[in-house]
Motif scaffolding. Structure first.
Motif, PDB file in Angstrom:
ATOM      1  N   ALA A   1     -16.702   8.964  13.578  1.00  0.00           N
ATOM      2  CA  ALA A   1     -16.043  10.196  13.155  1.00  0.00           C
ATOM      3  C   ALA A   1     -14.700  10.367  13.871  1.00  0.00           C
ATOM      4  N   ILE A   2     -14.679  10.063  15.183  1.00  0.00           N
ATOM      5  CA  ILE A   2     -13.437  10.192  15.954  1.00  0.00           C
ATOM      6  C   ILE A   2     -12.396   9.182  15.461  1.00  0.00           C
ATOM      7  N   GLU A   3     -12.834   7.940  15.265  1.00  0.00           N
ATOM      8  CA  GLU A   3     -11.910   6.909  14.779  1.00  0.00           C
ATOM      9  C   GLU A   3     -11.349   7.268  13.405  1.00  0.00           C
ATOM     10  N   PHE A   4     -12.258   7.779  12.559  1.00  0.00           N
ATOM     11  CA  PHE A   4     -11.793   8.153  11.213  1.00  0.00           C
ATOM     12  C   PHE A   4     -10.871   9.375  11.265  1.00  0.00           C
ATOM     13  N   SER A   5     -11.081  10.253  12.253  1.00  0.00           N
ATOM     14  CA  SER A   5     -10.194  11.417  12.427  1.00  0.00           C
ATOM     15  C   SER A   5      -8.763  10.960  12.710  1.00  0.00           C
ATOM     16  N   VAL A   6      -8.651   9.947  13.586  1.00  0.00           N
ATOM     17  CA  VAL A   6      -7.325   9.401  13.911  1.00  0.00           C
ATOM     18  C   VAL A   6      -6.690   8.808  12.656  1.00  0.00           C
TER      19      VAL A   6
END
Length: 554
Positions: A72-77
């Motif tokens: 989720a964090i990687e996709f947020s970036v």
């Protein structure tokens, strides 16, 4: 995607028929197709990235609900980078759009000025200068706002709609079908307002022209109002047209607001219905739950794009009507260049009438090159009408006017004016330098030539007082006398080295000393053909003329 595809947007709305030379949005796009293609490409990239950013919401929601924090964090970036790229593309599109807008505006102004410059004088005189000024300011501003802005908005909306269709189809065909059905409903809303908005646009254009002329007229006559103690009337005259203009603008804004209200209200209902459909499909397992969030975002852009296309089409078509007011580019009428007039100017069976009022009837005159003529008579006997017909400033006559035995109608007007200097009683002085008022912007004259011609008309002292050739003369020469205006006009004609001079009361504002100076130049110089129109003639000047023609009232 080819440039021709980009031009399709404008082609749908262009009203110009094949073979016409009148400028419109379509012709602008064709002439600057490279700039248009680059701009549309930037708009497409910005719209595509924006829709893709909305589409990623479905994936993001599904990742979050799966409790995969790292992903989720990687996709947020990744989502942030996509959105930043979308903003950058939108910035470059807006930046380039400003340049294209500037290019289009300059092109319209050049085209309009060129059309006015080549317009026949009689046709030009059909309108007041204030109306032409309104074309150059108010109407071009309306075209910019209604045509250019609408066209750019339509390009963006079309791109958004196309990418939205792809995204919605990928989610579920039923969602796309519902969105397309919504567009049919949205299509009809602006249609109800098209006629009234176009009518208001044309009314504003017409009232703007009247307002510009009225403002120019009353401001120029301010001294008359002050000396007559009528300052209140000065206010009322300007206020009346201003109120009418603002009322029509208010009407247009209200009609546009009403169209916008209906469109947005229906748009919101349809948007909600599409979201409900997606929720049902998610409940049935046909789409992921995350699709509900993406559909809300993408269907909003889809319906908003459709709404923008339909509403801006109406606005753009109303703005395109303003183009129809402007004169088209002059076509070659096949007239020949007038050769140097070496023998005579002949007037044969000339008749000039304005309505039922006949000014001249069956007039015949013979003017030989190199000789001096005086036309005398009371006001209204047709002296000015006669010479304006001779040089092409008046086409409302019957009979023949011949240069060296050839009817002047076979010659183009510019080649005639290259030989004949017309000096009018009503001299216009430009709000510019003395140099410009002599040369009219033409280059190639030396300082010595300019000073020499000023000396010829006895204006060297005037030059010294003003501070030289680059001194400003003010609006219509408001800071110089009527006699100085006339001498500047004569100096302007002498500078052009013409050999045929027609002076229509061109020395009426001069004192006896300066009249004698000007008459010496025009009447004593061998090789000059001079036709001087006057109410009164100096006795000393009679001997200079080869013929004095007395015109009498019919």
């Amino acid at each position: 995607m080819s440039c021709n595809f980009f031009l399709l947007y404008a082609k749908i709305f262009a009203n110009t028929k094949a073979g016409e030379t009148r400028m419109n949005l379509k012709s602008l796009l064709r002439k600057h197709k490279k700039k248009t293609a680059i701009l549309v490409l930037l708009i497409i990239l910005a719209a595509g990235t924006d829709i893709y950013a909305g589409y990623t919401l479905a994936w993001y929601y599904d990742i979050v609900t799966a409790s995969n924090i790292r992903t989720a964090i990687e996709f947020s970036v990744y989502m942030i980078l996509v959105r930043v790229f979308s903003v950058i593309m939108a910035y470059f599109a807006d930046r380039y759009k400003a340049g294209v807008r500037e290019c289009f505006n300059n092109e319209i102004k050049r085209n309009l000025i060129g059309s006015l410059a080549h317009m026949e004088y009689q046709k030009y005189e059909e309108k007041e200068p204030g109306e032409y000024a309104s074309w150059m300011t108010n109407d071009i501003h309306q075209i910019e706002e209604k045509c250019f802005t609408s066209f750019f908005t339509i390009c963006e909306a079309v791109s958004t709609v196309i990418f939205s269709i792809v995204a919605l189809l990928y989610m579920h065909p039923l969602i796309l079908a519902a969105s397309i059905a919504s567009t049919v409903i949205l299509y009809f809303v602006p249609k109800f307002f098209e006629k009234s908005i176009t009518e208001s646009m044309l009314n504003i254009s017409e009232i703007n022209g009247k307002f510009s002329q009225k403002i120019h007229d009353t401001l120029a006559g301010f001294q008359v109002f002050v000396s007559a103690h009528r300052r209140e009337q000065f206010i009322q005259l300007n206020d009346r047209t201003s109120v009418e203009l603002e009322q029509e603008k208010k009407t247009l804004l209200r009609r546009s607001a009403k169209m916008e209200m209906y469109s947005v209200a229906i748009f919101r209902v349809l948007e909600g219905a599409t979201c409900c459909l997606t929720a049902v499909l998610a409940f049935l397992g046909s789409v992921s739950v995350g699709a509900v969030f993406s559909v809300a975002n993408i269907s909003n852009r889809f319906l908003n794009g459709v709404n923008n296309i339909f509403s801006n089409c109406v606005v753009m078509k109303s703005g395109d009507k303003i183009f129809e007011k402007f004169p088209g580019e002059p076509e070659d009428d096949g007239r020949k260049e007038c050769p140097v007039i070496t023998d005579s100017i002949d007037v044969k069976e000339l008749r000039i009438a304005y309505g039922d009022h006949v000014i001249l009837e069956d007039q015949n005159y013979h003017f030989e090159v190199g000789k001096k003529y005086a036309l005398i008579g009371e006001s209204g006997v047709g002296k000015s009408s006669l010479i304006k017909a001779m040089i092409g400033l008046n086409d409302h006559y019957t009979g023949e006017i011949c240069f060296d035995g050839v009817n002047k109608e076979i010659y183009n007007r510019d080649s005639v004016f290259r030989q004949i200097a017309y000096i009018s009683q009503d001299v216009h002085i430009f709000n510019d330098t003395i140099r410009f008022n002599l040369t009219l912007g033409s280059e190639g004259y030396t300082e010595a030539e300019l000073y020499q011609v000023m000396e010829t008309v006895n204006m060297t002292e005037f030059l010294d007082d003003k501070g030289g050739l680059d001194a400003m003369l003010g609006d219509n020469g408001k800071n110089i006398s009527g006699g100085q205006k006339q001498r500047l006009s004569i100096a302007r004609a002498l500078l052009q080295k013409k050999t045929i001079f027609i002076v229509d009361e061109g020395t009426s504002a001069l004192d006896a000393k300066n009249v004698a100076i000007i008459e010496d130049v025009l009447l004593k110089t061998k090789g000059y053909t001079t036709i001087l129109i006057t109410h009164n003639m100096r006795e000393k000047a009679r001997s200079y003329y080869d013929q004095i023609i007395q015109l009498k009232r019919r």
